[in-house]
Every structure is written in structure tokens, then in C-alpha cells.
Design a protein around this motif. Sequence first.
Motif, PDB file in Angstrom:
ATOM      1  N   ASN A  37       0.677  -1.238   0.015  1.00 45.50           N
ATOM      2  CA  ASN A  37       0.019  -0.022   0.200  1.00 45.50           C
ATOM      3  C   ASN A  37       1.062   1.259   0.082  1.00 45.50           C
ATOM      4  O   ASN A  37       1.712   1.457   0.989  1.00 45.50           O
ATOM      5  CB  ASN A  37      -0.750  -0.055   1.148  1.00 45.50           C
ATOM      6  CG  ASN A  37      -1.725   1.087   1.561  1.00 45.50           C
ATOM      7  OD1 ASN A  37      -1.646   2.073   0.523  1.00 45.50           O
ATOM      8  ND2 ASN A  37      -3.120   0.760   1.996  1.00 45.50           N
ATOM      9  N   PHE A  38       0.949   2.116  -1.061  1.00 42.81           N
ATOM     10  CA  PHE A  38       1.820   3.123  -1.354  1.00 42.81           C
ATOM     11  C   PHE A  38       1.724   4.197   0.048  1.00 42.81           C
ATOM     12  O   PHE A  38       2.592   4.865   0.488  1.00 42.81           O
ATOM     13  CB  PHE A  38       1.463   3.956  -2.637  1.00 42.81           C
ATOM     14  CG  PHE A  38       1.941   3.060  -3.761  1.00 42.81           C
ATOM     15  CD1 PHE A  38       2.639   1.802  -3.428  1.00 42.81           C
ATOM     16  CD2 PHE A  38       1.879   3.531  -4.990  1.00 42.81           C
ATOM     17  CE1 PHE A  38       3.083   1.159  -4.639  1.00 42.81           C
ATOM     18  CE2 PHE A  38       2.446   2.937  -6.152  1.00 42.81           C
ATOM     19  CZ  PHE A  38       2.850   1.670  -5.947  1.00 42.81           C
ATOM     20  N   ASP A  39       0.393   4.213   0.725  1.00 42.89           N
ATOM     21  CA  ASP A  39       0.131   4.896   1.439  1.00 42.89           C
ATOM     22  C   ASP A  39       0.407   4.468   2.975  1.00 42.89           C
ATOM     23  O   ASP A  39       0.232   5.108   4.161  1.00 42.89           O
ATOM     24  CB  ASP A  39      -1.242   5.619   1.536  1.00 42.89           C
ATOM     25  CG  ASP A  39      -1.546   6.290   0.271  1.00 42.89           C
ATOM     26  OD1 ASP A  39      -0.858   7.083  -0.016  1.00 42.89           O
ATOM     27  OD2 ASP A  39      -2.703   5.821  -0.352  1.00 42.89           O
ATOM     28  N   ARG A 251       0.225   5.201  -9.692  1.00 46.46           N
ATOM     29  CA  ARG A 251       0.233   3.920  -9.161  1.00 46.46           C
ATOM     30  C   ARG A 251       1.121   2.984  -9.644  1.00 46.46           C
ATOM     31  O   ARG A 251       0.981   1.731  -9.384  1.00 46.46           O
ATOM     32  CB  ARG A 251      -1.315   3.389  -8.747  1.00 46.46           C
ATOM     33  CG  ARG A 251      -2.221   4.292  -8.197  1.00 46.46           C
ATOM     34  CD  ARG A 251      -1.800   4.658  -6.884  1.00 46.46           C
ATOM     35  NE  ARG A 251      -2.824   5.440  -6.004  1.00 46.46           N
ATOM     36  CZ  ARG A 251      -2.438   5.977  -4.747  1.00 46.46           C
ATOM     37  NH1 ARG A 251      -1.207   6.000  -4.351  1.00 46.46           N
ATOM     38  NH2 ARG A 251      -3.562   6.717  -4.141  1.00 46.46           N
ATOM     39  N   ASN A 252       2.037   3.257 -10.393  1.00 46.14           N
ATOM     40  CA  ASN A 252       3.071   2.501 -11.074  1.00 46.14           C
ATOM     41  C   ASN A 252       2.459   1.894 -12.384  1.00 46.14           C
ATOM     42  O   ASN A 252       3.087   1.838 -13.408  1.00 46.14           O
ATOM     43  CB  ASN A 252       3.855   1.627 -10.184  1.00 46.14           C
ATOM     44  CG  ASN A 252       4.884   2.273  -9.345  1.00 46.14           C
ATOM     45  OD1 ASN A 252       5.211   3.359  -9.323  1.00 46.14           O
ATOM     46  ND2 ASN A 252       6.090   1.231  -9.156  1.00 46.14           N
ATOM     47  N   GLY A 294      10.278   5.173  -4.985  1.00 47.25           N
ATOM     48  CA  GLY A 294      10.465   6.209  -3.747  1.00 47.25           C
ATOM     49  C   GLY A 294      10.598   5.130  -2.647  1.00 47.25           C
ATOM     50  O   GLY A 294      10.995   5.873  -1.589  1.00 47.25           O
ATOM     51  N   LEU A 295      10.282   4.085  -2.697  1.00 46.79           N
ATOM     52  CA  LEU A 295      10.179   3.304  -1.213  1.00 46.79           C
ATOM     53  C   LEU A 295      11.341   2.144  -1.391  1.00 46.79           C
ATOM     54  O   LEU A 295      11.572   1.461  -0.483  1.00 46.79           O
ATOM     55  CB  LEU A 295       8.793   2.517  -1.261  1.00 46.79           C
ATOM     56  CG  LEU A 295       7.687   3.055  -0.572  1.00 46.79           C
ATOM     57  CD1 LEU A 295       6.564   2.348  -0.740  1.00 46.79           C
ATOM     58  CD2 LEU A 295       8.051   4.099   0.608  1.00 46.79           C
TER      59      LEU A 295
END
Length: 310
Positions: A37-39, A251-252, A294-295
Motif C-alpha cells: 500500500n503506497f500510503d 500507482r506505477n 521512492g520506497l
Amino acid sequence: MQINGIHHVTAIAGPARRNLDFYGRVLGLRLVKKTVNFDDPGTYHFYYGDAAGAPGTILTFFPWEHAAPGRLGVGETQETVFRIPAAAIGYWTHRLVENGVPHDAPVKRFGETVLSFRDRDGMRLALVGIPGIEAEPAWAGSDVPVEHAIRGFHSVSLLLDDAAPTGAILSDVFGFREVARDDTLIRYRADGAPLGNIIDLRVAGGFLPARQGAGSVHHVAFRAADDAAQEEMVRKLSENHGIRTTEQRDRNYFRSVYFREPGRVLFEIATDVPGFAVDEPSESLGQALKLPAGLEKQRDRIEALLPELA
């Protein structure tokens, strides 16, 4: 060319391992992407679908290990429905019994045979038998025989106080049109869309509002061919319906905007591009944990936080 219809459905689940077993083994869907989950990067985001992860086949989950159960209510998706070959209804009834899956007896709905059931978190699902789809592509990598395998989405049903404002957006923005009514159920269809081309609106005035939790659908995403098609839908929402969306979010695997439709269901508009093979080969979709750029530098910490799947 714009193809209208459902892009994906995203829901909330309980334990990740249990979710994988149900959708990968019991339902025989392909895990096409394993990410986070990106968030909330300490939580998985699973994407299930057909062999290619095509729009119109994708059911996604945020599995929170200790999520409290949701409560179905007005302003939420009531049921998520898959297509199967008409001759496969008997096979699936037997498979649900074998796996201890709560289900109803098959019924007719708008002339189609519908087998409703629930997953391990109580999410409402159904299979609809469709004649003549036996030759359509299906994921052959599970123990569900390919002749019985799921062939993408049929529809979703939304539980609403008033169907008219939602129906207006389905028609004007997303290319659906009303095609049938049955008591409190109103059916909308997107012509020319092979998958996920039906939205059923169920009017339930005075029903309790939904409470999100495990077993709840978080949002329904509609297809936009590309950024330009998405921008046109955003324009219509603003100019014709007075609704503003979020800014576009990458979302990629697609680019998205979100908004609450008048019945309070969360809608997304997701681009068909770039697709799920953008960061791993098609033949190995879903095998490795994929993180957005970014992660990536936090991979070790994120992997330590994620629950074990084996």
C-alpha cells in the motif's frame, strides 16, 4: 479507442496468507502483482486477475492482519461478480462446498444464473454463468481446470439511497446506459466492453450507512484508455456534475484520480496504461515483491514489517 467498464475493484481483507490462499487457490486467480500500500508501506497490496492482469479482471486487496469486520450499508459496493462459462456453475458449486465456502443456492438474475458466496472475511462475491465464453483466455496456472476458470469481472452492485444521481454519472462520464430494471435493482451496461461492463444499482433507502473493515470494498475503479481520456472524464465530472476529483496519483501500473460519487461510494478513474508488466516480465508476474522507486531504499525495513506469507 476508449473501452468503458470496470478497471479494478479494491477491497479490505484480514490476514494476508489467508487472502492468498482463498483467491489464488480456491478461486484460481493469478497473483499478478505483490506490492505494498503506497500510503501504508507496512501493508501488502495484492492484485489478482487473469494471466496478463488485463483491465476488467483485477481484484486487489489491502490485507490488514487485525482488521475489524466491516458492515455492509448504503454507500458501498454490495457484491463483486465474476464471469464463468455457463456450464461451470455445477463445478463451482461443488468446489465451494469442498472448501467450506458459505454460499447460496444458484438463482436467476436478469435471466442469468448467479451463484453468490462470501470469502473468509465475509466479502460478498458471486459467479455468473455466461454462455459462449469458453474460448476466452483464462489463467491456466492454478488447479482450477481452465474450462471452468474465471473470465474477469461481470459486474458490481452498489447499495444506494437514491440511484438517479449515480446513474447520471455512469451514463454521462463512464459510457454506461440503463438497460433493465427488476424491483429495486437497476442495471447499467457499457456497450462494447468485453469485461466488467455492468453496474447494478440497488436502492435501499433508510438502510444503515456502510462501515469499512475486513470484507468491505474500498473503491471501484473505472477504465480510462490514457491520460487524455481521464482528463475528459474529470472535466465532465466538474462541469456537468459539480464534482472535483483528487489530483492524479501515479500507482506505477496505472495513473488514478478519486472522487465520492453522489451515493458516497468511492470511485476511481484508472488509466489502462502502462500495465502490470512495466516492472517485471509477464511470465513471472506476482512472484517478487515490487516497490515504487521512492520506497526502494526502505526495502529492508518494509520487508521486516510485512507478515510472512509462507
